[in-house]
Design an enzyme around this catalytic site. Structure first.
Site, PDB file in Angstrom:
ATOM      1  N   GLY A 137      87.328 -30.395  -2.718  1.00 36.62           N
ATOM      2  CA  GLY A 137      88.170 -29.624  -2.100  1.00 36.62           C
ATOM      3  C   GLY A 137      89.525 -29.944  -2.680  1.00 36.62           C
ATOM      4  N   GLU A 369      94.229 -23.561   0.579  1.00 37.34           N
ATOM      5  CA  GLU A 369      95.129 -23.594  -0.728  1.00 37.34           C
ATOM      6  C   GLU A 369      95.912 -24.806  -0.804  1.00 37.34           C
ATOM      7  OE1 GLU A 369      96.769 -19.711  -1.610  1.00 37.34           O
ATOM      8  OE2 GLU A 369      95.489 -18.806  -0.487  1.00 37.34           O
ATOM      9  N   ASN A 373      98.855 -32.661   2.798  1.00 33.93           N
ATOM     10  CA  ASN A 373      99.233 -33.764   1.815  1.00 33.93           C
ATOM     11  C   ASN A 373      99.218 -33.328   0.344  1.00 33.93           C
ATOM     12  OD1 ASN A 373      99.076 -35.664   3.902  1.00 33.93           O
ATOM     13  ND2 ASN A 373      97.045 -36.412   3.520  1.00 33.93           N
TER      14      ASN A 373
HETATM   15  C1  LIG Z   1      88.789 -20.994   6.306  1.00 37.97           C
HETATM   16  C2  LIG Z   1      88.561 -21.637   5.097  1.00 37.97           C
HETATM   17  C3  LIG Z   1      89.013 -20.638   4.037  1.00 37.97           C
HETATM   18  C4  LIG Z   1      89.104 -21.076   2.774  1.00 37.97           C
HETATM   19  N1  LIG Z   1      89.138 -20.478   1.483  1.00 37.97           N
HETATM   20  C5  LIG Z   1      88.961 -20.735   0.438  1.00 37.97           C
HETATM   21  C6  LIG Z   1      88.795 -19.884  -0.551  1.00 37.97           C
HETATM   22  O1  LIG Z   1      88.831 -18.591  -0.483  1.00 37.97           O
HETATM   23  N2  LIG Z   1      88.768 -20.338  -1.675  1.00 37.97           N
HETATM   24  C7  LIG Z   1      88.524 -21.672  -2.178  1.00 37.97           C
HETATM   25  O2  LIG Z   1      88.152 -21.880  -3.269  1.00 37.97           O
HETATM   26  N3  LIG Z   1      88.438 -22.433  -1.072  1.00 37.97           N
HETATM   27  C8  LIG Z   1      88.834 -22.253   0.219  1.00 37.97           C
HETATM   28  N4  LIG Z   1      88.667 -23.076   1.151  1.00 37.97           N
HETATM   29  C9  LIG Z   1      88.788 -24.443   0.863  1.00 37.97           C
HETATM   30  C10 LIG Z   1      89.961 -25.184   1.089  1.00 37.97           C
HETATM   31  O3  LIG Z   1      90.760 -24.957   0.124  1.00 37.97           O
HETATM   32  C11 LIG Z   1      89.511 -26.586   1.239  1.00 37.97           C
HETATM   33  O4  LIG Z   1      89.120 -26.801   2.477  1.00 37.97           O
HETATM   34  C12 LIG Z   1      90.896 -27.541   1.171  1.00 37.97           C
HETATM   35  O5  LIG Z   1      91.352 -27.438  -0.251  1.00 37.97           O
HETATM   36  C13 LIG Z   1      90.601 -28.818   1.566  1.00 37.97           C
HETATM   37  O6  LIG Z   1      89.477 -29.399   0.867  1.00 37.97           O
HETATM   38  P1  LIG Z   1      88.271 -30.394   1.706  1.00 37.97           P
HETATM   39  O7  LIG Z   1      87.656 -29.463   2.940  1.00 37.97           O
HETATM   40  O8  LIG Z   1      87.205 -30.785   0.927  1.00 37.97           O
HETATM   41  O9  LIG Z   1      89.026 -31.669   2.454  1.00 37.97           O
HETATM   42  P2  LIG Z   1      89.186 -32.808   1.711  1.00 37.97           P
HETATM   43  O10 LIG Z   1      89.558 -32.701   0.385  1.00 37.97           O
HETATM   44  O11 LIG Z   1      87.910 -33.727   1.810  1.00 37.97           O
HETATM   45  O12 LIG Z   1      90.327 -33.415   2.357  1.00 37.97           O
HETATM   46  C14 LIG Z   1      90.032 -34.088   3.729  1.00 37.97           C
HETATM   47  C15 LIG Z   1      91.537 -35.010   4.125  1.00 37.97           C
HETATM   48  O13 LIG Z   1      91.713 -36.121   3.076  1.00 37.97           O
HETATM   49  C16 LIG Z   1      93.005 -35.666   2.732  1.00 37.97           C
HETATM   50  N5  LIG Z   1      93.310 -35.908   1.260  1.00 37.97           N
HETATM   51  C17 LIG Z   1      92.330 -35.606   0.312  1.00 37.97           C
HETATM   52  N6  LIG Z   1      92.765 -35.956  -0.851  1.00 37.97           N
HETATM   53  C18 LIG Z   1      94.068 -36.875  -0.721  1.00 37.97           C
HETATM   54  C19 LIG Z   1      95.107 -37.275  -1.447  1.00 37.97           C
HETATM   55  N7  LIG Z   1      94.770 -37.532  -2.813  1.00 37.97           N
HETATM   56  N8  LIG Z   1      96.241 -37.938  -0.974  1.00 37.97           N
HETATM   57  C20 LIG Z   1      96.429 -37.890   0.367  1.00 37.97           C
HETATM   58  N9  LIG Z   1      95.498 -37.109   1.129  1.00 37.97           N
HETATM   59  C21 LIG Z   1      94.402 -36.917   0.737  1.00 37.97           C
HETATM   60  C22 LIG Z   1      93.538 -34.184   2.888  1.00 37.97           C
HETATM   61  O14 LIG Z   1      94.824 -34.099   2.930  1.00 37.97           O
HETATM   62  C23 LIG Z   1      92.870 -33.837   4.232  1.00 37.97           C
HETATM   63  O15 LIG Z   1      93.327 -34.428   5.338  1.00 37.97           O
HETATM   64  C24 LIG Z   1      88.899 -22.614   2.514  1.00 37.97           C
HETATM   65  C25 LIG Z   1      88.868 -23.443   3.667  1.00 37.97           C
HETATM   66  C26 LIG Z   1      88.776 -22.914   4.874  1.00 37.97           C
HETATM   67  C27 LIG Z   1      88.659 -24.122   5.787  1.00 37.97           C
END
Ligand SMILES: Cc1cc2nc3c(=O)[nH]c(=O)nc-3n(C[C@H](O)[C@H](O)[C@H](O)COP(=O)(O)OP(=O)(O)OC[C@H]3O[C@@H](n4cnc5c(N)ncnc54)[C@H](O)[C@@H]3O)c2cc1C
Length: 385
Positions: A137, A369, A373
């Site tokens: 993500g 997007e 953080n």
């Molecule tokens: C409704 C919805 C629509 C979406 N649409 C799309 C789309 O069209 N195309 C697409 O490709 N993706 C899409 N996404 C995915 C979205 O971009 C990701 O959910 C987002 O980037 C976060 O990734 P994750 O869910 O894996 O969370 P994680 O990356 O696991 O993050 C979990 C927590 O850890 C924190 N964290 C992670 N790394 C760090 C760091 N280095 N420093 C500090 N904090 C950190 C984050 O800020 C967050 O609070 C969508 C998601 C949703 C829920």
């Protein structure tokens, strides 16, 4: 030489004002009556989708020669803001199409790819942007979908998660690694048509907010993609992924500004009409201060969004400003929607009033997007190196 006068950021030219007003009327009259039913059913109304295309709202920056509007990025921001003030779920449909999918193709596609896909995207084909996976993500470049080079075609295998508007989409800007040994330098962008063999749209998520915008899994099971559908250079997909999201983030900022404007409007109307202790609650200083704070924060968010959009149209570097706009607008939208519910008291949490939906819709602004953080990481990197 007489210099052009410097205008306030929120000043709209006559053309911008005309455009904003026409999208505003469309949203109020044609989206408004469908909001509740689309939220309940978690389905985007297909006739509405057709109308978005007919009005040119899905191809705003696509040149006229390809059937688009030949407009600029600031128009995309105005459209997303106005539509999101009525329904942020419809806002994200218009947002992804214009600020990510069309944007990526306009910037990186070959002449043949533009000739094939831009007329479709302007006329009726929804586009999705498929980067995220279950294991990648925030750490987007850790994606595990692989693309095997077979000469005249690639074979893609893996799964994408969270892909917005995938239930309706006909074209996917999809990222896979063509050389996992090279790490992120193997990431390559592909233009994947829904009908390609081995490609399937999987499970649709049942979400808290923006329910009318579908969010689905994508399954690539030995999906055959012709070599001519590589977008940009092989191994340079990471650049496309990062750079397209810069505009995308301004779009999400605009979605949050529209949402917050709507919440503020509802809070003001309710506070004038609801009476307690023999007077309108809007006459209590505490409520007046809440509303003053909400309006001030909204104005600041809108200025950040408009400034970054106008910087982008002016060809200036805007990465830091885009991250700030998304970070701040999403924070403010969530807060404004929350206080708007409180100003409504008990009825605020019911579905008889629109503010509970706005609050649910606001939550995603701080996640997709790039989470808040990740925006802070970008801003800090620009400031500190
Ligand atoms: C409704 C919805 C629509 C979406 N649409 C799309 C789309 O069209 N195309 C697409 O490709 N993706 C899409 N996404 C995915 C979205 O971009 C990701 O959910 C987002 O980037 C976060 O990734 P994750 O869910 O894996 O969370 P994680 O990356 O696991 O993050 C979990 C927590 O850890 C924190 N964290 C992670 N790394 C760090 C760091 N280095 N420093 C500090 N904090 C950190 C984050 O800020 C967050 O609070 C969508 C998601 C949703 C829920």
């Amino acid at each position: 030489m007489v210099e052009a006068p410097i205008l306030p950021l929120t000043h709209l030219s006559p053309e911008e004002k005309l455009f904003r007003d026409s999208v505003r009327s469309f949203a109020k009259e044609q989206i408004g009556p469908l909001v509740r039913e689309m939220d309940d059913a978690a389905v985007l109304n297909r006739e509405l989708l057709r109308r978005l295309f007919d009005l040119g709202l899905m191809g705003l920056e696509v040149p006229e020669e390809f059937g688009g509007q030949g407009g600029n990025f600031f128009q995309c921001v105005l459209a997303i803001e106005e539509i999101s003030a009525v329904d942020p779920s419809v806002g994200v449909v218009v947002d992804v199409q214009n600020t990510i999918v069309n944007n990526a193709i306009l910037r990186w596609a070959s002449a043949a790819q533009k000739a094939r896909y831009l007329p479709l995207l302007a006329a009726g084909t929804v586009g999705s942007y498929a980067l995220s996976e279950a294991g990648s993500g925030s750490d987007a470049f850790a994606l595990a979908t692989v693309a095997k080079d077979q000469g005249d075609h690639f074979v893609l295998s893996g799964r994408k998660l969270w892909i917005s508007n995938a239930a309706e989409a006909g074209l996917f800007v999809l990222f896979a690694n063509a050389n996992p040994a090279a790490g992120y330098r193997g990431i390559t962008a592909f233009l994947v048509e829904r009908g390609f063999g081995g490609f399937k749209v999987g499970k649709k998520e049942d979400k808290l907010g923006i329910r009318a915008s579908s969010t689905c899994e994508l399954i690539l099971d030995d999906c055959r993609v012709p070599r001519e559908n590589v977008l940009g250079e092989i191994g340079k997909g990471y650049k496309i992924a990062i750079e397209t999201l810069n505009e995308g983030r301004i779009g999400i900022g605009a979605q949050m500004v529209g949402l917050a404007q709507s919440a503020l409007g509802h809070a003001i109307s309710y506070s004038k009409q609801r009476k307690q202790f023999g007077q309108a609650i809007g006459d209590f200083q505490a409520v007046r201060f809440d509303i003053a704070r909400m309006a001030t924060e909204l104005e600041a968010a809108r200025l950040l969004v408009y400034n970054s959009a106008r910087m982008r149209d002016a060809g200036m570097p805007f990465v830091k400003e885009a991250a700030m706009a998304k970070y701040y607008a999403s924070r403010v939208a969530e807060e404004i929607a929350s206080v708007a519910i409180e100003i409504h008291g008990g009825v605020g949490v019911t579905k008889d009033y629109p503010v509970e939906k706005l609050w649910r819709d606001a939550k995603i602004g701080r996640i997709y997007e790039g989470t808040s953080n990740i925006q802070l990481l970008t801003i800090a990197k620009k400031l500190l190196g």
